[in-house]
Design a protein around this motif. Structure first.
Motif, PDB file in Angstrom:
ATOM      1  N   MET A 133       0.848  -1.174   0.000  1.00  0.00           N
ATOM      2  CA  MET A 133       0.000   0.000   0.000  1.00  0.00           C
ATOM      3  C   MET A 133       0.901   1.248   0.000  1.00  0.00           C
ATOM      4  O   MET A 133       1.927   1.266   0.652  1.00  0.00           O
ATOM      5  N   PRO A 134       0.503   2.285  -0.672  1.00  0.00           N
ATOM      6  CA  PRO A 134       1.357   3.481  -0.754  1.00  0.00           C
ATOM      7  C   PRO A 134       1.315   4.299   0.536  1.00  0.00           C
ATOM      8  O   PRO A 134       0.526   4.045   1.428  1.00  0.00           O
ATOM      9  N   ASP A 135       2.185   5.275   0.577  1.00  0.00           N
ATOM     10  CA  ASP A 135       2.172   6.236   1.669  1.00  0.00           C
ATOM     11  C   ASP A 135       1.066   7.244   1.419  1.00  0.00           C
ATOM     12  O   ASP A 135       0.674   7.476   0.274  1.00  0.00           O
ATOM     13  N   ILE A 136       0.559   7.819   2.496  1.00  0.00           N
ATOM     14  CA  ILE A 136      -0.469   8.859   2.338  1.00  0.00           C
ATOM     15  C   ILE A 136      -0.055  10.076   3.154  1.00  0.00           C
ATOM     16  O   ILE A 136       0.678   9.971   4.146  1.00  0.00           O
ATOM     17  N   ASP A 137      -0.530  11.226   2.725  1.00  0.00           N
ATOM     18  CA  ASP A 137      -0.270  12.467   3.440  1.00  0.00           C
ATOM     19  C   ASP A 137      -1.293  12.650   4.544  1.00  0.00           C
ATOM     20  O   ASP A 137      -2.479  12.360   4.368  1.00  0.00           O
ATOM     21  N   THR A 138      -0.820  13.117   5.700  1.00  0.00           N
ATOM     22  CA  THR A 138      -1.692  13.468   6.822  1.00  0.00           C
ATOM     23  C   THR A 138      -1.317  14.884   7.251  1.00  0.00           C
ATOM     24  O   THR A 138      -0.301  15.406   6.796  1.00  0.00           O
ATOM     25  N   PRO A 139      -2.093  15.496   8.101  1.00  0.00           N
ATOM     26  CA  PRO A 139      -1.714  16.831   8.595  1.00  0.00           C
ATOM     27  C   PRO A 139      -0.353  16.843   9.307  1.00  0.00           C
ATOM     28  O   PRO A 139       0.256  17.885   9.468  1.00  0.00           O
ATOM     29  N   TYR A 140       0.129  15.662   9.723  1.00  0.00           N
ATOM     30  CA  TYR A 140       1.387  15.572  10.457  1.00  0.00           C
ATOM     31  C   TYR A 140       2.466  14.834   9.672  1.00  0.00           C
ATOM     32  O   TYR A 140       3.396  14.274  10.243  1.00  0.00           O
ATOM     33  N   GLY A 141       2.354  14.843   8.376  1.00  0.00           N
ATOM     34  CA  GLY A 141       3.363  14.232   7.521  1.00  0.00           C
ATOM     35  C   GLY A 141       2.881  12.948   6.888  1.00  0.00           C
ATOM     36  O   GLY A 141       1.801  12.434   7.174  1.00  0.00           O
ATOM     37  N   LYS A 142       3.726  12.450   5.983  1.00  0.00           N
ATOM     38  CA  LYS A 142       3.424  11.194   5.288  1.00  0.00           C
ATOM     39  C   LYS A 142       3.519  10.022   6.243  1.00  0.00           C
ATOM     40  O   LYS A 142       4.391   9.983   7.112  1.00  0.00           O
ATOM     41  N   VAL A 143       2.623   9.075   6.049  1.00  0.00           N
ATOM     42  CA  VAL A 143       2.665   7.832   6.816  1.00  0.00           C
ATOM     43  C   VAL A 143       2.384   6.663   5.894  1.00  0.00           C
ATOM     44  O   VAL A 143       1.807   6.828   4.807  1.00  0.00           O
ATOM     45  N   ASP A 144       2.790   5.510   6.339  1.00  0.00           N
ATOM     46  CA  ASP A 144       2.506   4.272   5.616  1.00  0.00           C
ATOM     47  C   ASP A 144       1.007   3.982   5.747  1.00  0.00           C
ATOM     48  O   ASP A 144       0.475   3.871   6.856  1.00  0.00           O
TER      49      ASP A 144
END
Length: 114
Positions: free
Chosen positions: A1-12
């Protein structure tokens, strides 16, 4: 699964989904409560600092032949040392448990940063 952007940075994304299903964020607050209790015990006037100073005075007298620097009533030198060691062992256990809780969040590290 790709990484996704969150308000606190990219996460797995896969790790995020797993944590959303199983991670109790209140566990972080429980760690904070435990840390606060340890901090209070360390810093209280009758806390660990005083216990260690008393132990030092007792050991200094017994081992180095120094004059008495604290009362001879109360726990023995060995009992004082045992109590401190037991308390520190308990804290080590709490810190290890805290690390286990927080380490779960490391799984969120994006794939390109592993």
């Amino acid at each position: 699964m790709p990484d996704i952007d969150t308000p606190y940075g990219k996460v797995d994304a896969e790790a995020l989904q797993a944590l959303q299903e199983a991670f109790d964020t209140f566990a972080i607050l429980r760690v904070l409560d435990q840390l606060d209790a340890i901090r209070a015990r360390c810093c209280d006037p009758a806390g660990l600092q005083d216990d260690l100073l008393r132990l030092h005075g007792m050991a200094h007298t017994v081992i180095n032949g120094a004059a008495l620097s604290c009362s001879t009533t109360g726990p023995t030198l060995v009992d004082q040392a045992d109590a401190i060691v037991e308390e520190l062992d308990d804290w080590i256990l709490l810190f290890r448990q805290a690390v286990q809780v927080l380490r779960q969040l490391e799984s969120l590290r994006p794939g390109d940063e592993r």
